[in-house]
Scaffold this motif. Structure first.
Motif, mmCIF file in Angstrom:
data_model
loop_
_atom_site.group_PDB
_atom_site.id
_atom_site.type_symbol
_atom_site.label_atom_id
_atom_site.label_comp_id
_atom_site.label_asym_id
_atom_site.label_seq_id
_atom_site.Cartn_x
_atom_site.Cartn_y
_atom_site.Cartn_z
ATOM 1 N N PRO A 99 0.820 -1.219 0.000
ATOM 2 C CA PRO A 99 0.000 0.000 0.000
ATOM 3 C C PRO A 99 0.855 1.271 0.000
ATOM 4 O O PRO A 99 2.083 1.202 -0.068
ATOM 5 C CB PRO A 99 -0.742 -0.115 1.331
ATOM 6 N N GLU A 100 0.214 2.412 0.069
ATOM 7 C CA GLU A 100 0.922 3.699 0.149
ATOM 8 C C GLU A 100 -0.013 4.724 0.780
ATOM 9 O O GLU A 100 -1.229 4.604 0.637
ATOM 10 C CB GLU A 100 1.319 4.150 -1.266
ATOM 11 N N ILE A 101 0.542 5.693 1.485
ATOM 12 C CA ILE A 101 -0.282 6.834 1.886
ATOM 13 C C ILE A 101 0.308 8.111 1.309
ATOM 14 O O ILE A 101 1.526 8.231 1.118
ATOM 15 C CB ILE A 101 -0.443 6.995 3.416
ATOM 16 N N TYR A 102 -0.583 9.049 1.008
ATOM 17 C CA TYR A 102 -0.219 10.386 0.567
ATOM 18 C C TYR A 102 -0.862 11.368 1.536
ATOM 19 O O TYR A 102 -2.034 11.210 1.885
ATOM 20 C CB TYR A 102 -0.733 10.659 -0.853
ATOM 21 N N PHE A 103 -0.098 12.368 1.947
ATOM 22 C CA PHE A 103 -0.573 13.348 2.918
ATOM 23 C C PHE A 103 -0.433 14.731 2.285
ATOM 24 O O PHE A 103 0.677 15.191 2.026
ATOM 25 C CB PHE A 103 0.266 13.223 4.197
ATOM 26 N N GLY A 104 -1.554 15.365 2.001
ATOM 27 C CA GLY A 104 -1.540 16.666 1.335
ATOM 28 C C GLY A 104 -0.918 17.741 2.209
ATOM 29 O O GLY A 104 -1.185 17.811 3.408
ATOM 30 N N GLN A 105 -0.049 18.551 1.557
ATOM 31 C CA GLN A 105 0.578 19.659 2.286
ATOM 32 C C GLN A 105 0.064 21.000 1.766
ATOM 33 O O GLN A 105 -0.351 21.845 2.537
ATOM 34 C CB GLN A 105 2.097 19.608 2.103
ATOM 35 N N GLU A 106 0.122 21.151 0.426
ATOM 36 C CA GLU A 106 -0.311 22.412 -0.184
ATOM 37 C C GLU A 106 -0.956 22.111 -1.530
ATOM 38 O O GLU A 106 -0.606 21.131 -2.181
ATOM 39 C CB GLU A 106 0.889 23.330 -0.425
ATOM 40 N N GLY A 107 -1.863 22.984 -1.918
ATOM 41 C CA GLY A 107 -2.475 22.849 -3.227
ATOM 42 C C GLY A 107 -3.697 21.932 -3.206
ATOM 43 O O GLY A 107 -4.153 21.492 -2.152
ATOM 44 N N HIS A 108 -4.198 21.650 -4.399
ATOM 45 C CA HIS A 108 -5.419 20.851 -4.549
ATOM 46 C C HIS A 108 -5.194 19.820 -5.638
ATOM 47 O O HIS A 108 -4.914 20.170 -6.786
ATOM 48 C CB HIS A 108 -6.590 21.781 -4.906
ATOM 49 N N GLY A 109 -5.287 18.574 -5.268
ATOM 50 C CA GLY A 109 -5.085 17.517 -6.247
ATOM 51 C C GLY A 109 -6.090 16.405 -6.086
ATOM 52 O O GLY A 109 -6.975 16.459 -5.226
ATOM 53 N N VAL A 110 -5.976 15.420 -6.941
ATOM 54 C CA VAL A 110 -6.744 14.187 -6.761
ATOM 55 C C VAL A 110 -5.799 13.006 -6.974
ATOM 56 O O VAL A 110 -4.811 13.101 -7.702
ATOM 57 C CB VAL A 110 -7.953 14.057 -7.729
ATOM 58 N N MET A 111 -6.114 11.917 -6.288
ATOM 59 C CA MET A 111 -5.434 10.656 -6.526
ATOM 60 C C MET A 111 -6.369 9.831 -7.397
ATOM 61 O O MET A 111 -7.497 9.535 -7.000
ATOM 62 C CB MET A 111 -5.164 9.945 -5.203
ATOM 63 N N LEU A 112 -5.906 9.532 -8.603
ATOM 64 C CA LEU A 112 -6.671 8.703 -9.533
ATOM 65 C C LEU A 112 -6.195 7.264 -9.341
ATOM 66 O O LEU A 112 -5.002 6.990 -9.474
ATOM 67 C CB LEU A 112 -6.420 9.177 -10.968
ATOM 68 N N GLU A 123 -9.911 10.205 -5.274
ATOM 69 C CA GLU A 123 -9.969 10.820 -3.955
ATOM 70 C C GLU A 123 -9.311 12.194 -4.017
ATOM 71 O O GLU A 123 -8.246 12.355 -4.603
ATOM 72 C CB GLU A 123 -9.236 9.959 -2.914
ATOM 73 N N GLU A 124 -9.964 13.173 -3.392
ATOM 74 C CA GLU A 124 -9.419 14.534 -3.354
ATOM 75 C C GLU A 124 -8.260 14.616 -2.364
ATOM 76 O O GLU A 124 -8.287 13.977 -1.312
ATOM 77 C CB GLU A 124 -10.506 15.514 -2.900
ATOM 78 N N ILE A 125 -7.276 15.425 -2.704
ATOM 79 C CA ILE A 125 -6.135 15.649 -1.815
ATOM 80 C C ILE A 125 -5.926 17.145 -1.627
ATOM 81 O O ILE A 125 -5.984 17.913 -2.584
ATOM 82 C CB ILE A 125 -4.854 15.026 -2.395
ATOM 83 N N GLY A 126 -5.736 17.540 -0.387
ATOM 84 C CA GLY A 126 -5.424 18.932 -0.067
ATOM 85 C C GLY A 126 -4.720 18.954 1.273
ATOM 86 O O GLY A 126 -4.431 17.896 1.839
ATOM 87 N N PRO A 127 -4.455 20.143 1.785
ATOM 88 C CA PRO A 127 -3.750 20.244 3.061
ATOM 89 C C PRO A 127 -4.452 19.446 4.164
ATOM 90 O O PRO A 127 -5.678 19.518 4.289
ATOM 91 C CB PRO A 127 -3.794 21.749 3.361
ATOM 92 N N GLN A 128 -3.682 18.691 4.890
ATOM 93 C CA GLN A 128 -4.142 17.907 6.038
ATOM 94 C C GLN A 128 -4.995 16.704 5.661
ATOM 95 O O GLN A 128 -5.585 16.058 6.520
ATOM 96 C CB GLN A 128 -4.911 18.780 7.060
#
Ligand code: ZN
Length: 207
Positions: A99-112, A123-128
């Protein structure tokens, strides 16, 4: 047994990105040829911006041993090719059950994310915000915002990466495009070829 020394790293806002990093790499626009639906738009941009860095990674990799962990920071500039947002190449882990985890720091992204059978999840990714990529899911991050997208990631050190799985199927099943109102939407990738049962089994079994 020789123990690895404990260490701390700081996520920085300058070009270093991560103090005490053991490795770094950058992907320029020209490294991402073939990823985007609008080939003509890409070719035009590559002529003038081929060397421009689209995303970069700084990582801390103590070892490749099972049970150890790799972590780091990835930063991607905002932008689009045609209506398709900038994205990473994407991969499934070579040991696909990692597996893997991603932790948003800055900006606005999505994990496809895409299962080997072709099911899509976004899944949406953003700060925190933390995105958990479960074992067996192909994953690619996309910057859907107007600023740089910065994320921390961590995954088992013996995972490895398999990029071929995406190349062989003509990309991922969905593309993330501008919805025309400042947001994003997922649309079908018309170049996509569904994986055969044999390919699925192979991807899941690879060690
Ligand atoms: Zn990964």
């Amino acid at each position: 047994m020789k123990l690895f020394d404990p260490i701390s790293c700081t996520v920085t806002k300058n070009g270093e990105m991560l103090t005490n990093a053991t490795g770094r790499y950058r992907k320029a626009l020209s490294d991402l040829r073939g990823l985007y639906a609008d080939r003509e738009a890409f070719a035009g941009r590559e002529k003038t911006e081929g060397d421009r860095v689209v995303y970069e990674v700084a990582e801390f990799r103590p070892s490749d041993r099972a049970g150890d962990m790799i972590f780091g920071v990835t930063r991607m500039v905002p932008g689009k090719i045609g209506d398709e947002f900038f994205m990473t190449r994407g991969h499934i882990h070579r040991k696909a059950d990692r597996p893997e985890i991603y932790f948003g720091q800055e900006g606005h992204g999505v994990m496809l994310m895409e299962s080997p059978e072709g099911e899509i999840r976004v899944e949406e990714i953003g700060p925190q915000r933390i995105c958990y990529v479960p074992p067996y899911w192909i994953h690619r991050s996309v910057n859907v915002g107007e600023k740089e997208l910065t994320m921390l990631f961590a995954y088992p050190a013996d995972s490895g990466q398999n990029y071929d799985i995406i190349d062989k199927s003509g990309g991922m099943a969905a593309r993330i495009v501008d919805d025309g109102t400042g947001g994003w939407r997922a649309v079908a990738n018309l170049d996509y070829r569904r994986r055969s049962k044999v390919d699925v089994t192979r991807a899941l079994a690879e060690q």
